[in-house]
Design an enzyme around this catalytic site. Structure first.
Site, PDB file in Angstrom:
ATOM      1  N   SER A 124       0.875  -1.183   0.000  1.00  0.00           N
ATOM      2  CA  SER A 124       0.000   0.000   0.000  1.00  0.00           C
ATOM      3  C   SER A 124       0.903   1.220   0.000  1.00  0.00           C
ATOM      4  CB  SER A 124      -0.874   0.028   1.255  1.00  0.00           C
ATOM      5  OG  SER A 124      -1.578  -1.170   1.397  1.00  0.00           O
ATOM      6  N   LYS A 135      -7.235   1.600  -2.479  1.00  0.00           N
ATOM      7  CA  LYS A 135      -6.769   1.153  -1.156  1.00  0.00           C
ATOM      8  C   LYS A 135      -6.832   2.301  -0.139  1.00  0.00           C
ATOM      9  CE  LYS A 135      -4.704  -1.177   2.084  1.00  0.00           C
ATOM     10  NZ  LYS A 135      -5.331  -2.285   2.805  1.00  0.00           N
TER      11      LYS A 135
END
Ligand code: NAD
Length: 296
Positions: A95, A170
């Protein structure tokens, strides 16, 4: 398929094991030697560094903390870029900042190397069970080529657009999760202070509109006083910083996220940065001088 894997931490280790279980050849590297040894025992081959991984693999998966780690794994000395050749690909499942994803993809085009940003949701239990949700940005034909590989680790793999879109998705996920944990914490603190058993509150409402996967996963941790990560506070701070930076860059305003960021920052100041993000509860407990605890 010969698959490279860099970053064998809480998430990467079980994900890499699932790639192996699906019958792919796996070449691994991490700074942490014991993680490499565990994967070698499970059937993987160890490489000396990223360059060695890229030389041997057709496609390399990275699962690292944040943008600078991914940049260094690809472009630093003895990194992936030195071993890559035309037609190979990097799938970054970390991420990170969507801006960084776009920069890496553009730079790798010079090497004729494909790049997907493919961050995940579902945590360590999902990584172990092979049920994580993967959100993927990049060229559609590259996504199609690696869909089956991604499915060896996942319960769902969704194409969300051009490179960077995976990490935008995300970040949206992380905003919702942080604020959901914060509201669950605030509400259970409120109920406790009012003299109503927070466990009964959770039981009563979890099937209704307020119920959520976040509440089901995190309320029991708060009630059990179990704040072992899981997903560390420091990683959630990293995600919300990326969300705020990206938001300012695209001229958006995300006020609740900045509030959640300051709560996480306060938790960090109190020394809880290595704990699970369910430790957000401690912020509300401190404000109210009470502990979320069942009387049962
Ligand atoms: P982690 O800190 O447990 O693992 C990171 C690993 O990367 C470590 O083993 C470290 O040694 C290795 N590493 C760092 N830099 C490296 C480099 N240059 N070369 C080789 N190895 C390197 O982190 P994690 O919890 O597995 O998270 C990884 C990513 O997944 C993060 O971006 C995180 O935000 C995301 N994520 C985590 C969870 C979770 O629940 N932990 C859930 C979803 C997404």
């Amino acid at each position: 398929m010969k698959v490279g894997f860099i970053g064998l931490g809480i998430m990467g280790k079980p994900m890499a094991k699932n790639v192996l279980k699906a019958g792919h050849e796996l070449i691994v590297f991490d700074f942490n030697k014991s993680s490499i040894e565990e994967l070698v025992a499970a059937g993987a081959t160890a490489a000396e560094n990223g360059k060695g991984v890229a030389e041997q693999a057709d496609v390399v998966i990275t699962m690292l903390p944040n943008s600078p780690h991914v940049k260094s794994a690809i472009f630093a000395e003895n990194g992936l870029a030195e071993g890559l050749s035309t037609g190979k690909a990097i799938i970054d499942m970390s991420s990170i900042s969507p801006v960084a994803s776009r920069e890496f993809a553009a730079e790798l085009e010079k090497y004729k190397v494909d790049f997907l940003d493919a961050p995940v949701s579902g945590g360590e239990p999902g990584a172990i069970a092979g049920t994580i949700a993967v959100m993927v940005g990049g060229k559609k034909e590259v996504f199609d080529k690696y869909y089956d590989l991604l499915m060896t680790m996942a319960g769902s793999v969704t194409y969300v657009g051009e490179v960077g879109a995976g990490n935008i998705t995300k970040l949206a996920n992380q905003m919702i999760v942080a604020l959901n944990i914060a509201t669950v914490s605030e509400a259970l603190t409120f109920a406790t202070k009012a003299g109503v058993d927070p466990e009964l509150v959770f039981e009563a409402i979890k099937g209704g509109l307020a119920g959520s996967n976040v509440m089901n996963a995190k309320a029991p941790m708060m009630l059990d006083r179990n704040f072992k990560a899981g997903f560390r506070v420091e990683l959630h701070i990293k995600d919300l910083q990326n969300a705020l930076d990206t938001s300012h860059e695209i001229n958006a305003s995300i006020p609740f996220t900045s509030q959640a960021m300051e709560i996480l920052q306060a938790i960090k100041i109190d020394g809880y940065e290595k704990e699970d993000h369910s430790a957000i509860a401690k912020y509300f407990e401190k404000l109210n001088n009470i502990t979320i605890q069942s009387n049962k």
